[in-house]
Design an enzyme around this catalytic site. Sequence first.
Site, PDB file in Angstrom:
ATOM      1  N   GLU A 153       0.717  -1.206  -0.010  1.00  0.00           N
ATOM      2  CA  GLU A 153       0.024  -0.137  -0.169  1.00  0.00           C
ATOM      3  C   GLU A 153       0.739   1.276   0.011  1.00  0.00           C
ATOM      4  O   GLU A 153       1.773   1.439   0.872  1.00  0.00           O
ATOM      5  CB  GLU A 153      -1.003   0.051   1.058  1.00  0.00           C
ATOM      6  CG  GLU A 153      -1.869   1.193   1.127  1.00  0.00           C
ATOM      7  CD  GLU A 153      -2.909   1.231   2.276  1.00  0.00           C
ATOM      8  OE1 GLU A 153      -3.535   2.128   2.401  1.00  0.00           O
ATOM      9  OE2 GLU A 153      -2.848   0.176   3.090  1.00  0.00           O
ATOM     10  N   LYS A 169      -8.615  -0.676   1.086  1.00  0.00           N
ATOM     11  CA  LYS A 169      -9.762  -0.946   1.679  1.00  0.00           C
ATOM     12  C   LYS A 169     -10.571  -2.129   0.871  1.00  0.00           C
ATOM     13  O   LYS A 169     -11.107  -1.713  -0.239  1.00  0.00           O
ATOM     14  CB  LYS A 169     -10.483   0.270   2.175  1.00  0.00           C
ATOM     15  CG  LYS A 169      -9.898   0.751   3.552  1.00  0.00           C
ATOM     16  CD  LYS A 169     -10.269   0.042   4.476  1.00  0.00           C
ATOM     17  CE  LYS A 169      -9.319   0.484   5.722  1.00  0.00           C
ATOM     18  NZ  LYS A 169      -9.117  -0.496   6.763  1.00  0.00           N
TER      19      LYS A 169
END
Length: 352
Positions: A153, A169
Amino acid sequence: MHDLAPLARFGHLLATNLRDVTSDPEALGSAGFWAVAADFEGRLTCARFDDVRTEPVPEPVPGRWRGPAAGDWISSLDRQEYTAGVRRIREHIAAGEVYQANLCRILSAPLPDPDAADVDALTALLARGNPAPYAGTIRLPAHGVEIATASPELYLRRNGHIVESGPIKGTGRTAEDLQDKDRAENVMIVDLVRNDLGRVCATGTVTVPALCAVEPHPGLVHLVSTVRGELGPKAGWQELLAATFPPGSVTGAPKSSALKIIDALETAPRGPYCGGIGWVDADRGTGELAVGIRTFWIDRDQPAGPVLRFGTGAGITWGSDPEREWDETVLKASRLLAVASGVYAASGRTAG
C-alpha cells in the site's frame, strides 16, 4: 551488541554509509537521501545515507535467517477478544460516533538466535515468498529500528509538487469474495484521504483518478483507489505528514474518533505497523512512503529477550461480521508468518 551495518533497501534501491539520524521532519526538505520510519504512535526516525545505488534484492541464503517456530506466535488479542472488539465498534457506529474503525492485533514471537537476526535477510525471503510493490528494509540497530516490510500500500508518493496516495480497503481471497461492504469501506476512506490532502494541496487540485480498482497480491486481492493533488506553495514534508498521519486506511473515519476507539480497544502499540516506511530524496524533490502493513520488526528492548513482531487488522463497518473480520486478519498474516518462520516453500505452499 547487534553490530550489523546500517542500511536501507527499497525495491532495487540500496542505501548505505549512514551519515546522520534525526527525528525532525524538516530534514526531509534539506538535502540528501533519507530512509524514513514513522511509528503509528508518532515516533519518527529519518536516516540520511551517503551512498545510494541500484542493486537487486539478494537471493535468500539458506540458514541466514532463523525465524521463530511457527507455533510460537502470540497475539495481543485472541479470537474472542478481537470479535468482541468488532462488536464494540459496531456499537460506536450505531451511536453515530464513527463510520468505520480499523481494529488490529500484534503478533509476537521470540527469536531463536537474536544476535544473528538480520531483517535484510528476512526481506530477501519475503521478496521470493511474498513479493510486494513497496517492499524494503530499514536496518538501524543502534537507533532501535529494524524493519522488513512487504507492504502493498502506497501512503504518500511525491514528485515535486504532485502528491499521490493509494489507500487499500477491501480484502478477499478472490475478486468474487469482495462484498458491497468492502466497496463502501473503500469509498469512505477515499473521502478521508481527499480531505487530508486537501489541507495541504491547492484548492481544486485533489482528484481521484482510480476508485475501487481490484488489485491482485500473493494469496489475496485488494480494492485500491488513487487520490492525487498538487501541494500548495508553502507545503513540504513536515506539513504533508502533519496533515495525513496516521494514514486514513489504517485508522478510520472520522479519524479523530477512530483513533480514540483504537486506543481503547487495542492492547499493544502498533509501532512501525500502520505507520509510514520509505524514502525521500530531498535533492530531487521526490519520495515514496508505504503504509507499514505486512511488516515485521525486531523489538530488542524486552526483559525476556528480543522478539519479532508483526501486525494484522481489518476495517470495521456497520456491515462487518465479527468472525469474518477475524478470518481476514488471519488471511493477511498467514502467508507472511509462514515465510518468517521458515516454513514457506518456493512452490507457494507452506510446509506442515
